[in-house]
Design an enzyme around this catalytic site. Structure first.
Site, PDB file in Angstrom:
ATOM      1  N   ASN A  11       0.862  -1.185   0.000  1.00  0.00           N
ATOM      2  CA  ASN A  11       0.000   0.000   0.000  1.00  0.00           C
ATOM      3  C   ASN A  11       0.898   1.234   0.000  1.00  0.00           C
ATOM      4  OD1 ASN A  11      -1.843   2.026   0.504  1.00  0.00           O
ATOM      5  ND2 ASN A  11      -2.316   1.356   2.603  1.00  0.00           N
ATOM      6  N   TRP A  12       0.986   1.884  -1.151  1.00  0.00           N
ATOM      7  CA  TRP A  12       1.903   3.026  -1.272  1.00  0.00           C
ATOM      8  C   TRP A  12       1.319   4.303  -0.684  1.00  0.00           C
ATOM      9  CZ3 TRP A  12       3.474   2.281  -7.143  1.00  0.00           C
ATOM     10  CH2 TRP A  12       4.169   1.059  -7.273  1.00  0.00           C
ATOM     11  N   LYS A  13       0.054   4.252  -0.330  1.00  0.00           N
ATOM     12  CA  LYS A  13      -0.633   5.440   0.224  1.00  0.00           C
ATOM     13  C   LYS A  13      -0.449   6.628  -0.729  1.00  0.00           C
ATOM     14  CE  LYS A  13      -0.148   3.351   4.698  1.00  0.00           C
ATOM     15  NZ  LYS A  13      -0.030   3.468   6.131  1.00  0.00           N
ATOM     16  N   HIS A  96      -9.558   1.127   5.556  1.00  0.00           N
ATOM     17  CA  HIS A  96      -8.223   1.336   6.123  1.00  0.00           C
ATOM     18  C   HIS A  96      -8.328   2.343   7.264  1.00  0.00           C
ATOM     19  CE1 HIS A  96      -4.089   2.645   6.561  1.00  0.00           C
ATOM     20  NE2 HIS A  96      -3.729   1.520   5.971  1.00  0.00           N
ATOM     21  N   GLU A  98      -6.673   4.813   8.077  1.00  0.00           N
ATOM     22  CA  GLU A  98      -6.536   6.225   7.681  1.00  0.00           C
ATOM     23  C   GLU A  98      -7.843   6.741   7.075  1.00  0.00           C
ATOM     24  OE1 GLU A  98      -2.925   5.636   5.442  1.00  0.00           O
ATOM     25  OE2 GLU A  98      -1.948   5.108   7.330  1.00  0.00           O
ATOM     26  N   GLU A 168      -5.260  -4.888  11.021  1.00  0.00           N
ATOM     27  CA  GLU A 168      -4.303  -3.793  11.087  1.00  0.00           C
ATOM     28  C   GLU A 168      -4.571  -2.969  12.345  1.00  0.00           C
ATOM     29  OE1 GLU A 168      -2.306  -2.878   7.190  1.00  0.00           O
ATOM     30  OE2 GLU A 168      -3.988  -1.524   7.359  1.00  0.00           O
ATOM     31  N   GLY A 174       2.429   2.405  10.785  1.00  0.00           N
ATOM     32  CA  GLY A 174       3.358   3.514  10.576  1.00  0.00           C
ATOM     33  C   GLY A 174       4.073   3.968  11.839  1.00  0.00           C
ATOM     34  N   SER A 214       3.521  -1.824  10.375  1.00  0.00           N
ATOM     35  CA  SER A 214       4.971  -1.737  10.588  1.00  0.00           C
ATOM     36  C   SER A 214       5.721  -3.028  10.274  1.00  0.00           C
ATOM     37  CB  SER A 214       5.280  -1.285  12.021  1.00  0.00           C
ATOM     38  OG  SER A 214       4.787   0.027  12.238  1.00  0.00           O
ATOM     39  N   GLY A 235       2.797  -1.124   4.314  1.00  0.00           N
ATOM     40  CA  GLY A 235       2.797   0.282   3.948  1.00  0.00           C
ATOM     41  C   GLY A 235       4.216   0.752   3.689  1.00  0.00           C
ATOM     42  N   GLY A 236       4.833   1.374   4.697  1.00  0.00           N
ATOM     43  CA  GLY A 236       6.157   1.993   4.569  1.00  0.00           C
ATOM     44  C   GLY A 236       7.188   1.134   3.850  1.00  0.00           C
TER      45      GLY A 236
HETATM   46  P1  PGA Z   1       2.818   0.407   7.633  1.00  0.00           P
HETATM   47  O1  PGA Z   1       1.347   0.590   7.009  1.00  0.00           O
HETATM   48  O2  PGA Z   1       3.374  -0.872   7.084  1.00  0.00           O
HETATM   49  O3  PGA Z   1       3.571   1.627   7.157  1.00  0.00           O
HETATM   50  O4  PGA Z   1       2.644   0.371   9.101  1.00  0.00           O
HETATM   51  C1  PGA Z   1       0.478  -0.499   6.888  1.00  0.00           C
HETATM   52  C2  PGA Z   1      -0.813  -0.045   6.288  1.00  0.00           C
HETATM   53  O5  PGA Z   1      -1.220   1.094   6.551  1.00  0.00           O
HETATM   54  O6  PGA Z   1      -1.474  -0.766   5.547  1.00  0.00           O
END
Ligand code: PGA
Length: 257
Positions: A11-13, A96, A98, A168, A174, A214, A235-236
Site C-alpha cells: 500500500n503506497w498510500k 483502512h 486512515e 491492522e 506507521g 509496521s 505500507g512503509g
Molecule cells: P505500515 O502501514 O506498514 O507503514 O505500518 C500499513 C498499512 O497502513 O497498511
C-alpha cells in the site's frame, strides 16, 4: 481464491507520482521472481493505476485500489467508483484506518464499499483493527467483531468466501510498533470465529487473513509462518523496492517449509 497462495499487498498510500510508480514497477519486475505460490498486489495512487495497468504483467503482479466510492456512477464530484475500476484492479482496500480516522468513514461506508466491490468483480480487502486505547481497555475482540459485522452485514456466504480481511491494529500502523505474533494469532482466531458465526465453517476456513502494521523485511517471516495468517499488508516498507522484494522472497520461502 484459495488460501494456498500467500498474499502480499504493498500500500503506497499518497506516495510516488505516476513516473516514480512506473519506475518502481520496472525495478520490481526485475528483482522479483514470479512465484506461483505468492500473489503480489500493488496499491498505487489512483492516478497511476491506469498507467501501471498497461505496464504490469498480471501473472507477476496484480493491482489494488486504495479507495473508491460505493456508488457506480453519478453526480459525485471528485470520486472514482468501483464500476470505473472494474477490469483495472483485482483488489480494493476498504476501511483502512486512515480512511476511518482521517476521513471519518464508518461501518455504513465500509459496508456499501464491500458490496460495490463485489458487484464490480473486485475482491474486497476489509481492514479492521483496534486503537491503542481500545487495546488498553481489553476491547480488541469486540472491535474486530463490530467492524466485521459492520463491513460484511449485507453479503452472502458465497460472496464472503472470496473476501480478504486485513488485521491492522491502528497503534501498529506507521509507528514501528508492530504487533507480536501472539497478538496476530489471537486476532486471526477471533476473526475466523466471527466469520464462522456470520457465514459458517466453510467461509471461516476459506477467507484470507492478512496482518498489517509496521511490517519490515526482518519481521515478515515471523507472521508468514503463523497458521491462519495468509499474508501481509505492507505500507512503509513497500515503498522501497528492495525491502518489498525481500518480503516477497520471505513469503516464497515460508511456503516451501
Ligand atoms: P505500515 O502501514 O506498514 O507503514 O505500518 C500499513 C498499512 O497502513 O497498511
Amino acid at each position: 481464491m484459495a488460501r494456498d497462495k500467500k498474499l502480499i499487498i504493498g500500500n503506497w498510500k499518497m506516495n510516488l507520482n505516476v513516473h516514480e510508480a512506473s519506475l518502481y514497477l520496472n525495478k520490481l519486475e526485475k528483482t522479483v521472481k514470479s512465484h506461483r505460490n505468492v500473489e503480489v498486489v500493488l496499491a498505487p495512487t489512483l492516478l497511476a493505476i491506469q498507467t501501471l495497468s498497461l505496464q504490469v504483467n498480471l501473472r507477476q503482479f496484480k493491482l489494488a485500489a486504495q479507495n473508491f466510492y460505493w456508488r457506480d456512477y453519478g453526480a459525485f464530484t471528485g470520486e472514482v467508483s468501483a464500476a470505473q475500476l472494474r477490469g483495472v484492479v483485482n483488489y480494493g482496500l476498504i476501511g483502512h484506518s486512515e480512511r476511518r480516522h482521517i476521513f471519518h468513514e464508518n461501518d455504513k461506508d465500509t459496508r456499501a464499499k464491500v458490496q460495490a466491490a463485489i458487484r464490480n468483480d473486485i475482491t474486497p480487502v476489509l481492514c479492521i483493527g483496534e486503537t491503542a486505547a481500545e487495546r488498553a481497555a481489553g476491547e480488541m475482540v469486540d472491535i474486530l467483531h463490530d467492524q466485521l459485522i459492520g463491513g460484511l452485514a449485507n453479503i452472502t456466504s458465497e460472496e464472503a468466501s472470496d473476501i480478504v480481511i486485513a488485521y491492522e491494529p491502528v497503534w501498529a500502523i506507521g509507528t514501528g510498533d508492530n504487533a507480536t505474533t501472539s497478538d496476530v494469532l489471537a486476532a486471526s482466531r477471533a476473526i475466523r470465529a466471527q466469520l464462522k458465526h456470520l457465514f459458517g465453517a466453510k467461509v471461516s476456513q476459506e477467507a484470507r487473513i492478512l496482518y498489517g502494521g509496521s511490517v519490515t523485511a526482518e519481521s515478515a517471516a515471523s507472521y508468514l509462518s503463523l497458521a491462519g495468517v495468509d499474508g501481509l499488508l505492507i505500507g512503509g516498507a513497500s515503498l522501497d523496492a528492495v525491502a518489498f522484494s525481500d518480503i516477497i522472497e520471505k513469503a516464497f520461502e515460508s511456503d516451501k517449509k
